[in-house]
Design an enzyme around this catalytic site. Structure first.
Site, PDB file in Angstrom:
ATOM      1  CB  ILE A  14      -1.027   0.002   1.164  1.00 11.97           C
ATOM      2  CG1 ILE A  14      -2.115   1.029   0.908  1.00 11.97           C
ATOM      3  CG2 ILE A  14      -0.365   0.235   2.519  1.00 11.97           C
ATOM      4  CD1 ILE A  14      -2.926   0.812  -0.336  1.00 11.97           C
ATOM      5  CB  SER A  36      10.830  -0.419   5.394  1.00  8.36           C
ATOM      6  OG  SER A  36       9.720  -1.230   5.156  1.00  8.36           O
ATOM      7  NE  ARG A  37      10.156  -6.159   9.050  1.00  5.76           N
ATOM      8  CZ  ARG A  37       9.435  -7.261   9.017  1.00  5.76           C
ATOM      9  NH1 ARG A  37       9.515  -8.118  10.008  1.00  5.76           N
ATOM     10  NH2 ARG A  37       8.623  -7.526   8.016  1.00  5.76           N
ATOM     11  CE  LYS A  90      -8.295  -1.597   5.848  1.00  2.00           C
ATOM     12  NZ  LYS A  90      -8.087  -2.743   4.869  1.00  2.00           N
ATOM     13  CG  ASP A 168      -7.162  -6.190   5.149  1.00  2.00           C
ATOM     14  OD1 ASP A 168      -6.537  -5.451   5.931  1.00  2.00           O
ATOM     15  OD2 ASP A 168      -7.097  -6.066   3.901  1.00  2.00           O
TER      16      ASP A 168
HETATM   17  P1  NAP Z   1       2.333  -5.656   3.203  1.00  2.00           P
HETATM   18  O1  NAP Z   1       2.844  -5.184   1.885  1.00  2.00           O
HETATM   19  O2  NAP Z   1       2.285  -7.124   3.458  1.00  2.00           O
HETATM   20  O3  NAP Z   1       3.113  -5.012   4.425  1.00  2.00           O
HETATM   21  C1  NAP Z   1       3.601  -3.680   4.411  1.00  2.00           C
HETATM   22  C2  NAP Z   1       4.992  -3.659   4.970  1.00  2.00           C
HETATM   23  O4  NAP Z   1       4.955  -3.775   6.378  1.00  2.00           O
HETATM   24  C3  NAP Z   1       5.873  -4.819   4.517  1.00  2.00           C
HETATM   25  O5  NAP Z   1       6.415  -4.612   3.251  1.00  2.00           O
HETATM   26  C4  NAP Z   1       6.919  -4.896   5.608  1.00  2.00           C
HETATM   27  O6  NAP Z   1       8.039  -4.075   5.276  1.00  2.00           O
HETATM   28  C5  NAP Z   1       6.198  -4.316   6.821  1.00  2.00           C
HETATM   29  N1  NAP Z   1       5.966  -5.404   7.751  1.00  2.00           N
HETATM   30  C6  NAP Z   1       5.460  -6.623   7.490  1.00  2.00           C
HETATM   31  N2  NAP Z   1       5.462  -7.389   8.594  1.00  2.00           N
HETATM   32  C7  NAP Z   1       5.983  -6.614   9.559  1.00  2.00           C
HETATM   33  C8  NAP Z   1       6.305  -6.846  10.924  1.00  2.00           C
HETATM   34  N3  NAP Z   1       6.119  -8.052  11.486  1.00  2.00           N
HETATM   35  N4  NAP Z   1       6.824  -5.844  11.649  1.00  2.00           N
HETATM   36  C9  NAP Z   1       7.069  -4.665  11.077  1.00  2.00           C
HETATM   37  N5  NAP Z   1       6.832  -4.397   9.766  1.00  2.00           N
HETATM   38  C10 NAP Z   1       6.298  -5.362   9.033  1.00  2.00           C
HETATM   39  O7  NAP Z   1       0.860  -5.104   3.465  1.00  2.00           O
HETATM   40  P2  NAP Z   1       0.002  -3.990   2.718  1.00  2.00           P
HETATM   41  O8  NAP Z   1      -0.864  -4.664   1.724  1.00  2.00           O
HETATM   42  O9  NAP Z   1       0.846  -2.856   2.285  1.00  2.00           O
HETATM   43  O10 NAP Z   1      -0.957  -3.571   3.926  1.00  2.00           O
HETATM   44  C11 NAP Z   1      -0.482  -2.821   5.017  1.00  2.00           C
HETATM   45  C12 NAP Z   1      -1.654  -2.120   5.670  1.00  2.00           C
HETATM   46  O11 NAP Z   1      -2.297  -1.302   4.695  1.00  2.00           O
HETATM   47  C13 NAP Z   1      -2.715  -3.085   6.208  1.00  2.00           C
HETATM   48  O12 NAP Z   1      -3.216  -2.613   7.416  1.00  2.00           O
HETATM   49  C14 NAP Z   1      -3.796  -3.061   5.123  1.00  2.00           C
HETATM   50  O13 NAP Z   1      -5.079  -3.329   5.635  1.00  2.00           O
HETATM   51  C15 NAP Z   1      -3.673  -1.624   4.626  1.00  2.00           C
HETATM   52  N6  NAP Z   1      -4.156  -1.461   3.264  1.00  2.00           N
HETATM   53  C16 NAP Z   1      -3.728  -2.291   2.261  1.00  2.00           C
HETATM   54  C17 NAP Z   1      -4.253  -2.150   0.982  1.00  2.00           C
HETATM   55  C18 NAP Z   1      -3.810  -3.030  -0.158  1.00  2.00           C
HETATM   56  O14 NAP Z   1      -4.347  -2.916  -1.268  1.00  2.00           O
HETATM   57  N7  NAP Z   1      -2.814  -3.901   0.005  1.00  2.00           N
HETATM   58  C19 NAP Z   1      -5.213  -1.170   0.718  1.00  2.00           C
HETATM   59  C20 NAP Z   1      -5.587  -0.305   1.742  1.00  2.00           C
HETATM   60  C21 NAP Z   1      -5.055  -0.458   3.017  1.00  2.00           C
HETATM   61  P3  NAP Z   1       9.528  -4.509   5.766  1.00  2.00           P
HETATM   62  O15 NAP Z   1       9.620  -5.993   5.630  1.00  2.00           O
HETATM   63  O16 NAP Z   1      10.423  -3.763   4.855  1.00  2.00           O
HETATM   64  O17 NAP Z   1       9.580  -4.061   7.206  1.00  2.00           O
END
Ligand code: NAP
Length: 310
Positions: A14, A36-37, A90, A168
């Protein structure tokens, strides 16, 4: 006014799809760092933890926290404790209590805390809210069905405790519902379907009512292939309202209503800048409260295991 020095934390899907372009197009913000890690953003300093970033760059004014919800609280507390303004993706946290704690801390520090609900900023949501305020509502039916393999490939966190599973995306529908309904609704019964190998539900069927006894049903399902459905329909004294495509299209009795061309994330960043300018916070827990209620009240049904590959 000089731009707000913003840092982004949790550079994943996101952050790349929506936050980075929206920040780049908003002159109120200047992206100055990322934490970010693994991920980073080209051209700006990168840190592997938020603590290291806040320590190294005291000029940061605000942070956007884009990691999964289970890992957001500690980062938010670190940022607010360092007097930063905070944008929460969110859902704003893994529990209601932790978000209340952040709100209390933000108030005591004078930081702006923004618990964002992006779907509320979809183009047709305000028009739907105005329509529903002008009619008598008889019933509401939400259908939010999508293909988890397409939208969340290999996202383990989403299936773990606190990841919310089908809630979600479902919480996006609830964020719209709680914004457009003139009165507060509450859950009466729920059925949650959990794959036998997962900690979070793959489907949910929720029945709400409100003080006026309106029936509100929400069906969430992550097993829908082909056409995806993100619709909210309401039978009203003014006709059938259909808020479709995740809140971006509105029709009444089949006739399309003109709506704005607003995009969600640019609007979220305008809101965040406005909150900071006014010294205010925006923390509405209603959507997360409904999800918590579903986990409290819902019948648990175990269904076949889910694997990332069909
Ligand atoms: P994601 O790509 O799986 O995670 C985002 C980043 O968070 C990862 O690249 C990782 O970066 C970091 N992360 C993952 N696990 C972690 C941990 N254990 N501790 C600390 N950092 C961690 O997820 P996403 O789809 O972007 O979603 C993230 C949030 O945005 C969620 O709450 C989701 O509901 C919301 N969201 C997502 C979307 C969508 O379309 N995907 C849309 C609207 C809102 P590093 O490994 O570099 O730390």
């Amino acid at each position: 006014m000089s731009p707000i020095n913003l840092a982004i934390v949790g550079v994943g899907k996101i952050a790349r799809d929506q936050h980075l372009p929206s920040i780049a197009s908003n002159p109120d913000f200047r992206l100055v760092a990322a934490a970010s890690r693994h991920g980073g953003v080209e051209g700006i300093p990168h840190y592997t933890t938020i603590e290291a970033m806040l320590e190294a760059m005291p000029s940061i004014d605000a942070v956007s926290l884009c990691m999964p919800p289970q890992f957001r609280y500690d980062a938010a507390r670190a940022a607010i404790s360092a007097n930063k303004h905070v944008f929460l993706e969110k859902p704003p946290g893994a529990t209601l209590s932790e978000v209340v704690d952040l709100e209390t801390l933000a108030t005591s520090k004078g930081s702006s805390l923004f618990a964002s609900w992006h779907s509320r900023y979809a183009a047709a949501v305000e028009a739907a809210r105005s329509f529903l305020a002008s009619v008598e509502i008889q019933s509401v039916h939400i259908v939010w069905k999508e293909d988890v393999r397409h939208w969340h490939p290999n996202q383990e966190w989403i299936w773990q405790a606190g990841g919310l599973g089908v809630f979600d995306p479902g919480i996006n529908a609830l964020s719209i519902l709680t914004h457009i309904l003139p009165s507060a609704a509450f859950l009466r019964s729920a059925k949650l379907e959990f794959p036998e190998n997962r900690q979070a539900p793959i489907a949910a069927d929720l029945h709400f009512t409100d003080a006026a006894n309106i029936n509100i049903r929400a069906e969430f399902d992550w097993r829908q292939t082909g056409e995806q459905t993100w619709d909210i329909k309401a039978n009203t004294s003014g006709g059938e309202m259909a808020l479709a495509r995740g809140g971006s299209a509105l029709s009444i009795d089949g006739a399309a209503i003109f709506v704005s061309s607003q995009e969600e994330y640019p609007a979220l960043y305008r809101r965040f800048a406005d909150l900071i300018a006014k010294g205010e916070s925006d923390v509405d827990l209603a959507p997360l409260r409904h999800v918590a209620d579903a986990f409290l009240l819902g019948e648990r049904i175990v269904v076949e295991p889910f694997y990332d590959r069909a």
